[in-house]
Scaffold this active site. Structure first.
Site: not given
Length: 402
Positions: A51, A106, A149, A174, A207-208, A210, A328
């Site tokens: 510091y 995550k 997400d 995703d 159709a999102g 992913a 995964n």
């Protein structure tokens, strides 16, 4: 960022007897992460270096030569895991606070499997412009941004615009993590059955984020054809109810010109990829081509139960850890970021993602079998192989800065 499951606040009361004996609550109690120093502060000399006054010399040097921030702070080795809590697992829009256990999870996967430090950041905003502005303002502290997400279709624009504005990797796991692992498994399934990707026709349920990313990525990698289905059936150019994202998807996919339901599209198809939930009737699976592949990745209930899929398919994969061939994302994102950060890449390119998939597939090697087309996340060869491949691809594509 410590990866060990250490709880410095084990005296905290959960406030509910109902969760007292639930092992998930026991593990999460007090959070799953803690900040850990990498240098000792044992005396006043250490303090004066870590510091003030010593730190001022480092700050001044960075102010005069900004690139030094990568050498003298943790910036070049840390990732922000950013969410707005609108599409968390299969739970949906549960908000930023409720998303934090997933974001912490995550972050420790980044550390455990890739040696990458990561910080969970849950935002109290959902507007596209708000999220972009917030992340841009946070970006000086990080070497990469992992979007997590965030619901579709906003996630596509958010990722695109952030990468345009920032000179560090921006990666929506995703989308792209799922696509990378799917391609790796598909390459090995094709090898097992003596076929090339270009010979295969696939059908994707969902159709999102992913589903769209997998479709584009598989075509980029050489898949013969793929049709994508949403709740209203096959995404095709004749439909007048498509969002801009799905209109683009219709132009890129479905070269066979299929129309109608998911079930009808499966007749004669070589590959089924499920990223939507729901249930696919057994009769539709039975109508697929000989030696088909069924990758039913919905959790906890696959679109096609493995017992049913095995009746008709040569290779079966799921998103679950209690069946063979688990698709995964942890197989991909730690190594992808580790490789990108290692060479201080400005972005993660399609070539880097394909290199990651190829490296992941190569780990299986001569052990290839119907119940082993993708390695385990705990295989110690995975992250180093993906890291090296991504770093090499970044250099080859001119996005590496060291």
């Amino acid at each position: 960022m410590a990866a060990e499951i250490v709880n410095p606040r084990s005296d905290i009361d959960t406030g509910s007897d109902a969760v007292e004996f639930d092992p998930a609550f026991a593990l999460h109690r007090g959070g799953k992460m803690a900040v850990q120093a990498t240098v000792p502060i044992r005396n006043k000399d250490d303090l004066s270096l870590a510091y003030t006054p010593g730190v001022a010399r480092v700050c001044t040097a960075i102010a005069e030569q900004p690139d030094l921030v990568n050498d003298y702070t943790w910036k070049s080795s840390v990732v922000a895991v950013v969410t707005d809590g609108t599409a968390v697992l299969g739970l949906g829009d549960i908000g930023p606070e409720a998303s934090l256990p997933v974001m912490e999870g995550k972050a420790i996967l980044f550390k455990q499997f890739g040696g990458v430090d990561a910080v969970p950041i849950a935002l109290a905003c959902t507007g596209v412009d708000e999220i972009i502005e917030t992340v841009v303002r946070l970006a000086p502290s990080f070497g990469g941004i992992n979007l997590e997400d965030i619901s579709a279709p906003r996630c596509f624009e958010i990722e695109r615009r952030l990468q345009e504005q920032l000179d560090i990797p921006v990666f929506h796991d995703d989308q792209h993590g799922t696509a990378v692992v799917t391609l790796a498994a598909l390459r090995n399934a094709a090898r097992l059955t003596g076929r090339e990707l270009g010979e295969l026709r696939g059908v994707i349920s969902g159709a999102g984020a992913a589903g769209v990313a997998i479709a584009k990525f598989l075509l980029e990698a050489g898949l013969g054809d793929v049709a994508v289905a949403d709740r209203k059936g096959i995404v095709s150019a004749d439909r007048d109810d498509l969002t801009p994202v799905k209109r683009e998807l219709a132009e890129l996919t479905n070269r066979a010109g299929l129309m109608g339901s998911l079930e009808s599209a499966l007749a004669g198809a070589d590959v089924f990829i499920g990223v939507s939930g729901g249930t696919v009737p057994e009769a539709a699976v039975a109508s697929m081509a000989k030696d088909a592949f069924v990758f039913a990745m919905a959790n906890p209930d696959p679109e096609v139960h493995p017992e049913v899929a095995h009746k008709y398919a040569a290779v079966v994969a799921t998103g679950r850890s209690d069946f063979p061939n688990q698709i995964n994302n942890v197989l991909a994102f730690p190594g992808i970021f580790a490789g990108a950060l290692q060479v201080r890449a400005s972005r993660i390119t399609e070539g880097m993602k394909i290199a990651a998939a190829d490296a992941l597939a190569a780990v299986v090697g001569d052990d290839l079998a119907a119940d082993y087309v993708i390695p385990s996340p705990f295989d110690p060869r995975v992250a180093p192989a993906v890291t090296a491949a991504v770093a090499a691809a970044a250099r080859a594509e001119g996005v590496a800065r060291r």
